[in-house]
Scaffold this active site. Structure first.
Site, mmCIF file in Angstrom:
data_model
loop_
_atom_site.group_PDB
_atom_site.id
_atom_site.type_symbol
_atom_site.label_atom_id
_atom_site.label_comp_id
_atom_site.label_asym_id
_atom_site.label_seq_id
_atom_site.Cartn_x
_atom_site.Cartn_y
_atom_site.Cartn_z
ATOM 1 N N GLN A 31 0.837 -1.197 0.000
ATOM 2 C CA GLN A 31 0.000 0.000 0.000
ATOM 3 C C GLN A 31 0.872 1.248 0.000
ATOM 4 O O GLN A 31 2.073 1.185 0.280
ATOM 5 C CB GLN A 31 -0.905 0.000 1.232
ATOM 6 C CG GLN A 31 -0.161 -0.212 2.548
ATOM 7 C CD GLN A 31 -0.961 -0.968 3.596
ATOM 8 O OE1 GLN A 31 -2.172 -0.993 3.550
ATOM 9 N NE2 GLN A 31 -0.274 -1.584 4.553
ATOM 10 N N HIS A 62 -7.890 2.895 20.123
ATOM 11 C CA HIS A 62 -7.025 1.810 20.602
ATOM 12 C C HIS A 62 -7.457 1.292 21.974
ATOM 13 O O HIS A 62 -7.431 0.089 22.229
ATOM 14 C CB HIS A 62 -5.559 2.275 20.623
ATOM 15 C CG HIS A 62 -4.995 2.436 19.254
ATOM 16 N ND1 HIS A 62 -4.372 3.588 18.815
ATOM 17 C CD2 HIS A 62 -5.005 1.596 18.193
ATOM 18 C CE1 HIS A 62 -4.010 3.443 17.556
ATOM 19 N NE2 HIS A 62 -4.380 2.241 17.148
ATOM 20 N N ASP A 86 0.423 0.505 13.418
ATOM 21 C CA ASP A 86 0.849 1.740 14.103
ATOM 22 C C ASP A 86 1.300 1.470 15.536
ATOM 23 O O ASP A 86 1.940 2.311 16.158
ATOM 24 C CB ASP A 86 -0.284 2.784 14.081
ATOM 25 C CG ASP A 86 -1.605 2.202 14.570
ATOM 26 O OD1 ASP A 86 -1.702 1.887 15.762
ATOM 27 O OD2 ASP A 86 -2.533 2.048 13.744
ATOM 28 N N ASP A 137 0.086 -12.520 6.653
ATOM 29 C CA ASP A 137 -1.373 -12.392 6.626
ATOM 30 C C ASP A 137 -1.952 -13.053 7.889
ATOM 31 O O ASP A 137 -1.709 -14.245 8.137
ATOM 32 C CB ASP A 137 -1.904 -13.082 5.355
ATOM 33 C CG ASP A 137 -3.396 -12.861 5.162
ATOM 34 O OD1 ASP A 137 -4.115 -12.618 6.151
ATOM 35 O OD2 ASP A 137 -3.846 -12.945 4.003
ATOM 36 N N ASP A 154 -7.158 -5.473 14.188
ATOM 37 C CA ASP A 154 -7.056 -4.008 14.039
ATOM 38 C C ASP A 154 -6.625 -3.737 12.597
ATOM 39 O O ASP A 154 -5.491 -3.356 12.339
ATOM 40 C CB ASP A 154 -6.010 -3.491 15.032
ATOM 41 C CG ASP A 154 -5.851 -1.982 14.963
ATOM 42 O OD1 ASP A 154 -6.620 -1.325 14.246
ATOM 43 O OD2 ASP A 154 -4.935 -1.465 15.630
ATOM 44 N N SER A 155 -7.547 -3.977 11.680
ATOM 45 C CA SER A 155 -7.164 -3.975 10.259
ATOM 46 C C SER A 155 -7.631 -2.715 9.547
ATOM 47 O O SER A 155 -8.382 -1.913 10.100
ATOM 48 C CB SER A 155 -7.799 -5.182 9.567
ATOM 49 O OG SER A 155 -9.166 -4.928 9.378
ATOM 50 N N THR A 156 -7.184 -2.588 8.320
ATOM 51 C CA THR A 156 -7.710 -1.567 7.427
ATOM 52 C C THR A 156 -9.157 -1.923 7.077
ATOM 53 O O THR A 156 -9.670 -2.967 7.490
ATOM 54 C CB THR A 156 -6.835 -1.532 6.145
ATOM 55 O OG1 THR A 156 -6.388 -2.860 5.871
ATOM 56 C CG2 THR A 156 -5.615 -0.662 6.319
ATOM 57 N N ASP A 157 -9.831 -1.045 6.308
ATOM 58 C CA ASP A 157 -11.224 -1.302 5.936
ATOM 59 C C ASP A 157 -11.339 -2.649 5.215
ATOM 60 O O ASP A 157 -10.364 -3.170 4.664
ATOM 61 C CB ASP A 157 -11.737 -0.181 5.024
ATOM 62 C CG ASP A 157 -11.888 1.131 5.778
ATOM 63 O OD1 ASP A 157 -12.588 1.145 6.800
ATOM 64 O OD2 ASP A 157 -11.279 2.129 5.339
#
Ligand code: SAM
Length: 277
Positions: A31, A62, A86, A137, A154-157
């Site tokens: 990304q 968080h 992050d 993954d 805690d992932s991206t969309d």
């Protein structure tokens, strides 16, 4: 001064931010990672032009992603964090002294490196000796691990390589790697803008786990702002905390734990599609 308009998937609106500085920009294998500075939010990390974290409001997300499950469990020792590059979720997990091992499964190690350099207050705990970083993954990792007390996504969309973390196959593998008191929690986007998705996720989890619930938190930066988390457990009721609040949290406390779940009446109407909204 320039402006940046976010292109968050599934969102009917687009937030627009003032940008003072672009501090970092790089395409990783997975990304595009950008770090910018905004006069109100401080530093912001974007992945493929979607806001992931801001210095100002990250703690709401968080703390709420982490502490409901962690305080429901009486003695969580082995934890998995999937995504969360992050470092904010790992930081919150490590506030619990009982934690012995954190498997930190972030597919893109460049996100971790960027966070360590530009967001030290968020990523400062990722080098703790209890943390084992595995750049892979998360959907593959859950098939090879056992005896996990708390597993946090805690992932991206829910698009691209994050989609594997929301499939029934993944949920079943999560169930298989948990201990008998194990708990799973994941974000499911906004109750305002992604209601269908929130409801669908509750039903799919109910087909796999005996206890499934939904709680929310207010967030400034994620579109829809009323952010929903799905929590699934093998035996413990996540509405009930089993330990006093750890020190150092800014938003989460025992009272918030009791208040952040939808009322039973509203929850029933929501998941049975009896709300015309
Ligand atoms: N709090 C943020 C949000 O809701 O937008 C998420 C922050 S965190 C940076 C998201 C991380 O999930 C990204 O760094 C991404 O690389 C990671 N990720 C996405 N899909 C993944 C997968 N299948 N396995 C492991 N990590 C994944």
């Amino acid at each position: 001064m320039i402006r940046f308009s976010e292109s968050a998937p599934f969102s009917p609106i687009s937030y627009s931010y003032e940008i003072d500085n672009i501090l970092y920009k790089k395409k990783s294998q997975y990304q595009e990672i950008i770090v910018v500075e905004n006069p109100y939010f401080g530093k912001i990390m974007l992945l493929d032009n979607v806001v992931q974290v801001t210095e100002r409001d990250e703690f709401f997300y968080h703390e709420m992603l982490t502490h409901i499950a962690m305080h429901t469990h009486p003695n969580p020792k082995n934890i998995v964090v999937i995504g969360g590059g992050d470092g904010g979720t790992v930081r919150e997990v490590l506030r619990h002294d009982c934690v012995e091992r954190v498997y930190f499964i972030e597919i893109d190690k460049e996100v971790i490196n960027t966070a360590k350099e530009y967001f030290p207050t968020i990523a400062g705990a990722v080098d703790d000796l209890r943390v084992l970083i595995k750049p892979m993954d998360g959907a593959l990792f859950v098939k090879e691990v056992k005896d996990i007390d708390v597993l946090i996504v805690d992932s991206t969309d829910i698009i691209g390589f994050a989609e594997s973390l929301f499939s029934d196959e993944f949920f079943r593998a999560v169930k298989g790697c948990l201990t008998k008191n194990g708990i799973f929690v994941t974000h499911t986007e906004s109750l305002h803008f992604h209601k269908k998705m929130v409801i669908e996720m509750q039903h799919r989890l109910k087909g796999i786990f005996p206890i499934v619930d939904l709680y929310t938190t207010p967030l400034a930066t994620y579109p829809g702002n009323w952010w929903a988390f799905a929590i699934a457990s093998l035996s413990l009721n996540p509405r009930v905390y089993s330990r006093p609040c750890v020190s150092g949290t800014r938003y989460y406390d025992s009272e918030i734990h009791g208040q952040c779940f939808l009322t039973k009446g509203f929850y029933d109407k929501l998941i049975n599609n009896r709300l015309d909204w």
